[in-house]
Write a protein that holds these residues in place. Structure first.
Motif, PDB file in Angstrom:
ATOM      1  N   HIS A  55       0.228  -6.435   5.233  1.00 17.62           N
ATOM      2  CA  HIS A  55       1.494  -6.163   5.940  1.00 17.62           C
ATOM      3  C   HIS A  55       1.270  -5.914   7.440  1.00 17.62           C
ATOM      4  CE1 HIS A  55       2.955  -5.937   1.824  1.00 17.62           C
ATOM      5  NE2 HIS A  55       1.961  -5.107   1.584  1.00 17.62           N
ATOM      6  N   LYS A  62       4.884  -1.135   1.109  1.00 13.86           N
ATOM      7  CA  LYS A  62       5.535  -0.074   0.328  1.00 13.86           C
ATOM      8  C   LYS A  62       5.740   1.155   1.215  1.00 13.86           C
ATOM      9  CE  LYS A  62       4.510  -2.660  -3.290  1.00 13.86           C
ATOM     10  NZ  LYS A  62       3.085  -2.886  -3.572  1.00 13.86           N
ATOM     11  N   GLU A  70       2.861   1.844   3.978  1.00 10.60           N
ATOM     12  CA  GLU A  70       1.649   1.203   3.465  1.00 10.60           C
ATOM     13  C   GLU A  70       0.844   0.519   4.569  1.00 10.60           C
ATOM     14  OE1 GLU A  70       2.285  -1.987   0.640  1.00 10.60           O
ATOM     15  OE2 GLU A  70       0.164  -2.497   0.724  1.00 10.60           O
ATOM     16  N   HIS A 129      -4.545  -3.073   0.291  1.00 10.52           N
ATOM     17  CA  HIS A 129      -3.142  -2.694   0.079  1.00 10.52           C
ATOM     18  C   HIS A 129      -3.043  -1.331  -0.602  1.00 10.52           C
ATOM     19  CE1 HIS A 129      -1.034  -6.602   0.870  1.00 10.52           C
ATOM     20  NE2 HIS A 129      -2.286  -7.022   0.794  1.00 10.52           N
ATOM     21  N   GLN A 130      -1.777  -0.853  -0.696  1.00 13.73           N
ATOM     22  CA  GLN A 130      -1.481   0.348  -1.483  1.00 13.73           C
ATOM     23  C   GLN A 130      -0.424  -0.061  -2.493  1.00 13.73           C
ATOM     24  OE1 GLN A 130      -3.573   2.801  -0.509  1.00 13.73           O
ATOM     25  NE2 GLN A 130      -4.126   1.390   1.134  1.00 13.73           N
TER      26      GLN A 130
HETATM   27 ZN   LIG Z   1       0.906  -4.375  -0.046  1.00 11.79          ZN
END
Ligand SMILES: [Zn+2]
Length: 232
Positions: A55, A62, A70, A129-130
């Motif tokens: 992102h 998120k 995130e 990522h989260q």
């Molecule tokens: Zn993500």
């Protein structure tokens, strides 16, 4: 006699200067050689890793139960992983180093990330990522790989094991996937590391602390380094 002594001293000084110059030039040559070797080594794709902080910019990813975005955690952890790998002489290519989206649309953004991964052709591409889930109690880091990628599965396993040490209560295991765009479209071993669930309050609160981010980064880097070592 006086002239002879002066001449002798002169010769000695000249010899000293020549020897000094030779030594300096030898040192320079050595330094240059070392530098060339470092570059030569780094140029081999088995010493190059692509790190992708998920992102960025208008795409926050998120949003945590505690309000954290995130994209910010992704970038902080990815930057730490980069630093650790570089200390180990691994060349790291980042898809982004600041808070930015890489294209106007989400699809183009992902395409661009994949393009970097395929063009650099690293030994491994790691997307950070989260996670998030509608049930708050779900937690734990989890590594995803493309379902038919043996190397991806291997790397995922090593990184998951390293992450397990960060939180021994984590029951998540590596997971095969055939729908994530990045996993589907890359031509190099690629994994997605979901470091934790932002929908779980306890984990989200841990993920905003510098200490925990560092522990996660160290585990991811340790996993990457082990994978590279096994491939050498
Ligand atoms: Zn993500």
């Amino acid at each position: 006699m006086q002239r002879k002594i002066r001449l002798m001293i002169g010769i000695l000084i000249m010899t000293g200067l020549i020897a000094g110059c030779w030594k300096v030039s030898k040192n320079l040559q050595k330094e240059l050689k070392e530098e060339m070797e470092t570059i030569g080594e780094a140029e081999k794709s088995d010493r190059i890793v692509v790190l992708d902080a998920g992102h960025g910019g208008t795409d926050s990813g998120k949003v945590g139960i505690n309000g954290v975005k995130e994209k910010d955690i992704n970038l902080t952890i990815t930057n730490s992983v980069k630093k650790i790998l570089e200390k180990e002489n691994i060349q790291v290519i980042m898809t982004r180093e600041t808070d930015e989206q890489l294209a106007q649309s989400k699809v183009e953004d992902l395409k661009y990330r994949v393009k970097i991964m395929n063009e650099v052709s690293p030994v491994l591409a790691v997307s950070i990522h989260q996670n998030s889930y509608h049930e708050e109690n779900v937690f734990g880091a989890q590594v995803f790989y493309y379902q038919t990628s043996t190397e991806g599965e291997k790397a995922a396993g090593i990184i998951q094991d390293a992450l397990q040490k960060v939180n021994p209560d984590n029951t998540k295991k590596i997971k095969a996937n055939n729908t994530y765009y990045i996993l589907k479209k890359t031509e190099v071993p690629t994994v997605i590391v979901e470091c934790g669930f932002l929908s779980n309050y306890k984990e989200a609160q841990k993920l905003v602390t510098e200490d925990y981010q560092k522990s996660v980064a160290e585990a991811v880097a340790e996993g990457i380094l082990s994978y590279i070592k096994e491939n050498e």
